[in-house]
Design a protein around this motif. Structure first.
Motif, mmCIF file in Angstrom:
data_model
loop_
_atom_site.group_PDB
_atom_site.id
_atom_site.type_symbol
_atom_site.label_atom_id
_atom_site.label_comp_id
_atom_site.label_asym_id
_atom_site.label_seq_id
_atom_site.Cartn_x
_atom_site.Cartn_y
_atom_site.Cartn_z
ATOM 1 N N PHE A 64 19.020 45.141 79.904
ATOM 2 C CA PHE A 64 18.940 43.706 80.172
ATOM 3 C C PHE A 64 19.745 42.838 79.209
ATOM 4 C CE2 PHE A 64 15.004 45.349 82.132
ATOM 5 C CZ PHE A 64 15.301 45.001 83.445
ATOM 6 N N ALA A 65 19.909 43.262 77.966
ATOM 7 C CA ALA A 65 20.604 42.423 76.988
ATOM 8 C C ALA A 65 22.050 42.853 76.746
ATOM 9 C CB ALA A 65 19.845 42.421 75.656
ATOM 10 N N ILE A 66 22.288 44.152 76.685
ATOM 11 C CA ILE A 66 23.622 44.626 76.303
ATOM 12 C C ILE A 66 24.484 44.983 77.517
ATOM 13 C CG2 ILE A 66 24.895 46.362 74.967
ATOM 14 C CD1 ILE A 66 22.554 46.530 73.063
ATOM 15 N N LEU A 67 23.890 45.525 78.559
ATOM 16 C CA LEU A 67 24.674 45.971 79.719
ATOM 17 C C LEU A 67 25.544 44.869 80.333
ATOM 18 C CD1 LEU A 67 25.392 48.388 81.478
ATOM 19 C CD2 LEU A 67 23.488 47.767 82.974
ATOM 20 N N PRO A 68 25.064 43.622 80.443
ATOM 21 C CA PRO A 68 25.961 42.588 80.981
ATOM 22 C C PRO A 68 27.240 42.410 80.149
ATOM 23 C CG PRO A 68 23.690 41.818 81.029
ATOM 24 C CD PRO A 68 23.697 43.113 80.253
ATOM 25 N N ILE A 69 27.114 42.528 78.837
ATOM 26 C CA ILE A 69 28.295 42.440 77.973
ATOM 27 C C ILE A 69 29.164 43.676 78.170
ATOM 28 C CG2 ILE A 69 29.080 42.409 75.566
ATOM 29 C CD1 ILE A 69 26.549 40.728 74.960
ATOM 30 N N ASN A 70 28.538 44.857 78.241
ATOM 31 C CA ASN A 70 29.289 46.094 78.465
ATOM 32 C C ASN A 70 30.129 45.998 79.734
ATOM 33 O OD1 ASN A 70 28.004 47.118 76.225
ATOM 34 N ND2 ASN A 70 26.698 48.527 77.348
ATOM 35 N N LYS A 71 29.545 45.472 80.789
ATOM 36 C CA LYS A 71 30.276 45.369 82.066
ATOM 37 C C LYS A 71 31.485 44.445 81.935
ATOM 38 C CE LYS A 71 26.586 46.639 85.183
ATOM 39 N NZ LYS A 71 25.822 46.317 86.380
ATOM 40 N N GLY A 85 6.923 55.997 70.076
ATOM 41 C CA GLY A 85 7.623 56.275 71.325
ATOM 42 C C GLY A 85 8.021 55.009 72.056
ATOM 43 N N LEU A 86 7.125 54.037 72.077
ATOM 44 C CA LEU A 86 7.442 52.773 72.746
ATOM 45 C C LEU A 86 8.553 52.016 72.027
ATOM 46 C CD1 LEU A 86 3.866 51.573 73.765
ATOM 47 C CD2 LEU A 86 5.680 52.464 75.268
ATOM 48 N N LEU A 87 8.547 52.058 70.702
ATOM 49 C CA LEU A 87 9.635 51.416 69.952
ATOM 50 C C LEU A 87 10.974 52.066 70.279
ATOM 51 C CD1 LEU A 87 7.893 50.948 66.503
ATOM 52 C CD2 LEU A 87 8.925 49.113 67.871
ATOM 53 N N LEU A 88 11.008 53.381 70.300
ATOM 54 C CA LEU A 88 12.262 54.071 70.607
ATOM 55 C C LEU A 88 12.637 53.862 72.073
ATOM 56 C CD1 LEU A 88 14.449 55.764 69.278
ATOM 57 C CD2 LEU A 88 13.166 57.815 69.924
ATOM 58 N N GLY A 89 11.661 53.965 72.953
ATOM 59 C CA GLY A 89 11.915 53.764 74.379
ATOM 60 C C GLY A 89 12.322 52.349 74.719
ATOM 61 N N ALA A 90 11.965 51.378 73.879
ATOM 62 C CA ALA A 90 12.332 49.980 74.134
ATOM 63 C C ALA A 90 13.846 49.787 74.127
ATOM 64 C CB ALA A 90 11.679 49.070 73.094
ATOM 65 N N ASN A 91 14.561 50.750 73.568
ATOM 66 C CA ASN A 91 16.024 50.660 73.605
ATOM 67 C C ASN A 91 16.567 50.699 75.029
ATOM 68 O OD1 ASN A 91 17.401 50.579 70.868
ATOM 69 N ND2 ASN A 91 15.764 52.086 70.558
ATOM 70 N N TRP A 92 15.878 51.378 75.922
ATOM 71 C CA TRP A 92 16.334 51.446 77.319
ATOM 72 C C TRP A 92 16.322 50.075 77.984
ATOM 73 C CZ3 TRP A 92 18.435 54.816 80.794
ATOM 74 C CH2 TRP A 92 18.725 56.086 80.309
#
Length: 144
Positions: free
Chosen positions: A92-99, A80-87
């Protein structure tokens, strides 16, 4: 057999399949397009993919935590933690690029579009890896 555990595995496997498809097929094909069409394709694809993958990651995380609590098996929590780590990884890593990508116009994309798309693809492959690891851990917990 614990139904919540089976459902957590299903969520993780669906998440991983979608993430792997994006990493292996969709994003490389997208990068073969000219700049404007590449960005025009990415925008709706990202919006739809986010809705699906965010839901699967959250559901799999919650089901894994619940199953760990109800069975006392730490592997469900780990999966669960591995899957939840995607959030947090996405925030923090992908959202700045998405924006940055969302702020661009497909009619006149910025010169850094290609480098941002390349970085986005590299980071997305980490999401695929987290999903695959979660799926493996859930499967391990389910069969042993």
């Amino acid at each position: 057999m614990d139904l919540a555990g089976v459902l957590s595995l299903v969520c993780a496997a669906l998440f991983t399949g979608a993430a792997a498809y994006i990493t292996i097929a969709e994003h490389p094909a997208r990068e073969g397009l000219d700049d404007g069409p590449m960005l025009a394709q990415w925008k709706p694809s990202y919006t739809r993919g986010f809705q699906m993958q965010a839901s699967l990651a959250m559901a799999g995380f919650l089901l894994g935590v619940w199953t760990s609590y109800s069975t006392g098996d730490w592997r469900w929590l780990a999966g669960g933690l591995l899957l939840g780590a995607n959030w947090p990884f996405t925030l923090f890593a992908i959202l700045p690029i998405n924006k940055q990508l969302e702020a661009m116009s497909a009619d006149d994309p910025a010169p850094e579009l290609r480098s941002l798309m390349s970085r986005w693809g590299q980071l997305h492959s980490i999401r695929s890896t987290l999903g695959a690891l979660s799926t493996l851990v859930f499967f391990w917990a389910l069969v042993t």
